[in-house]
Design a protein around this motif. Structure first.
Motif, short mmCIF file in Angstrom:
data_model
loop_
_atom_site.label_atom_id
_atom_site.label_comp_id
_atom_site.label_asym_id
_atom_site.label_seq_id
_atom_site.Cartn_x
_atom_site.Cartn_y
_atom_site.Cartn_z
N LEU A 50 35.37 54.41 39.54
CA LEU A 50 35.45 54.82 40.94
C LEU A 50 36.45 55.96 41.06
N PHE A 51 36.01 57.07 41.63
CA PHE A 51 36.86 58.25 41.78
C PHE A 51 37.48 58.24 43.17
N LEU A 52 38.81 58.29 43.23
CA LEU A 52 39.50 58.20 44.52
C LEU A 52 39.76 59.56 45.15
N GLY A 53 39.70 60.64 44.38
CA GLY A 53 39.88 61.96 44.96
C GLY A 53 40.90 62.79 44.22
N ASP A 54 40.99 64.06 44.64
CA ASP A 54 41.90 65.02 44.00
C ASP A 54 43.27 65.07 44.65
N THR A 55 43.39 64.59 45.89
CA THR A 55 44.65 64.71 46.61
C THR A 55 45.01 63.37 47.25
N VAL A 56 45.09 62.33 46.43
CA VAL A 56 45.40 60.98 46.93
C VAL A 56 46.87 60.93 47.33
N SER A 57 47.13 60.49 48.54
CA SER A 57 48.51 60.44 49.03
C SER A 57 49.29 59.34 48.32
N PRO A 58 50.64 59.44 48.29
CA PRO A 58 51.44 58.36 47.70
C PRO A 58 51.17 57.00 48.35
N GLU A 59 50.94 57.00 49.67
CA GLU A 59 50.67 55.74 50.38
C GLU A 59 49.35 55.14 49.92
N SER A 60 48.31 55.98 49.78
CA SER A 60 47.01 55.50 49.32
C SER A 60 47.08 55.06 47.86
N GLU A 61 47.88 55.75 47.07
CA GLU A 61 48.05 55.35 45.67
C GLU A 61 48.64 53.94 45.58
N GLN A 62 49.67 53.68 46.37
CA GLN A 62 50.28 52.35 46.35
C GLN A 62 49.32 51.29 46.90
N ALA A 63 48.55 51.64 47.93
CA ALA A 63 47.57 50.70 48.48
C ALA A 63 46.49 50.39 47.45
N ALA A 64 46.08 51.40 46.68
CA ALA A 64 45.07 51.20 45.64
C ALA A 64 45.58 50.27 44.55
N LEU A 65 46.84 50.44 44.15
CA LEU A 65 47.43 49.57 43.13
C LEU A 65 47.48 48.12 43.61
N ARG A 66 47.89 47.93 44.86
CA ARG A 66 47.96 46.56 45.40
C ARG A 66 46.57 45.94 45.50
N ALA A 67 45.60 46.71 45.96
CA ALA A 67 44.25 46.19 46.14
C ALA A 67 43.60 45.87 44.79
N ALA A 68 43.85 46.71 43.79
CA ALA A 68 43.25 46.48 42.47
C ALA A 68 43.72 45.17 41.87
N ALA A 69 44.95 44.78 42.16
CA ALA A 69 45.49 43.53 41.62
C ALA A 69 44.76 42.31 42.18
N ARG A 70 44.03 42.48 43.27
CA ARG A 70 43.29 41.36 43.87
C ARG A 70 41.84 41.30 43.40
N VAL A 71 41.40 42.27 42.61
CA VAL A 71 40.01 42.29 42.14
C VAL A 71 39.81 41.19 41.10
N LYS A 72 38.81 40.37 41.30
CA LYS A 72 38.46 39.32 40.35
C LYS A 72 37.05 39.57 39.83
N SER A 73 36.93 39.67 38.52
CA SER A 73 35.63 39.87 37.91
C SER A 73 35.71 39.37 36.47
N ALA A 74 34.55 39.05 35.91
CA ALA A 74 34.52 38.47 34.57
C ALA A 74 34.47 39.55 33.49
N PRO A 75 35.01 39.27 32.30
CA PRO A 75 34.80 40.19 31.18
C PRO A 75 33.32 40.26 30.84
N PHE A 76 32.92 41.32 30.17
CA PHE A 76 31.50 41.49 29.84
C PHE A 76 31.37 42.34 28.58
N ALA A 77 30.19 42.25 27.97
CA ALA A 77 29.88 43.06 26.78
C ALA A 77 29.18 44.34 27.23
#
Length: 197
Positions: A50-77
């Protein structure tokens, strides 16, 4: 006001065995096809989720890091079994990819996208075509070509920053998250049957 360059994207980040195998496949294809252009550095191999963009703000960067930590998905081949190319103006990138996209990869892409939207981090709208770029600026397209399959047990995803200020350009890993669950919501408790008395 000029927005500060900050190119961020979520990606699959291969291990050393996969990097070596992809590099060997790239060199074999280049030797056989003589396409011109230049090989991508194995240190930069990745599959964009997923591409977030070329000019991601510091606030959006921190929000992305927090949100990614909540992603739950299974490993796969994931098996990289084909090589081909995209037509991008006169510059033609060659890539490696799966014959069919594994359901686990589709699920991971969707869950990261949902997490970003929930966090009000708006990703770039792009069709998701999983691929690992091996050569850039080819002078000719590469028809779909089978390669020796490269097995990859995917058990994590990362957030990368493109370090365009460095020569050669490199990627900085900002966050790394394990795939350790299927992310399916728990089943609701059974409803009590109400009898008629």
């Amino acid at each position: 006001m000029m927005l500060k360059l900050n190119r961020l994207f979520f990606a699959l980040w291969p291990g050393e065995a996969q990097r070596r195998a992809c590099d060997e496949a790239a060199r074999e294809l280049r030797l056989k096809m003589q396409p011109g252009g230049y090989l991508s550095s194995p240190e930069r191999y990745h599959i964009t989720l997923l591409f977030l963009g070329d000019t991601v703000s510091p606030e959006s960067e921190q929000a992305a890091l927090r949100a990614a930590a909540r992603v739950k998905s299974a490993p796969f081949a994931l098996n990289l079994e084909l090589a081909s190319s995209f037509r991008a103006n006169k510059k033609i990138p060659w890539w490696l990819g799966p014959r069919e996209t594994p359901p686990g990869l589709t699920q991971l892409h969707e869950r990261i996208n949902e997490a970003m939207l929930s966090a009000r981090v708006l990703p770039e709208r792009m069709k998701f075509v999983p691929h690992l770029t091996i050569l850039r600026d080819a002078h000719l397209p590469l028809p779909v070509t089978p390669i020796r399959p490269i097995a990859w047990n995917v058990d994590e995803f990362v957030l990368l920053r493109s370090r365009l200020d460095q020569k050669p350009m490199s990627y900085e890993v900002l966050g790394r998250w394990k795939l350790d669950g299927d992310g399916e919501p728990p089943a609701p408790p059974p409803q009590k049957q109400l009898g008629l008395f």
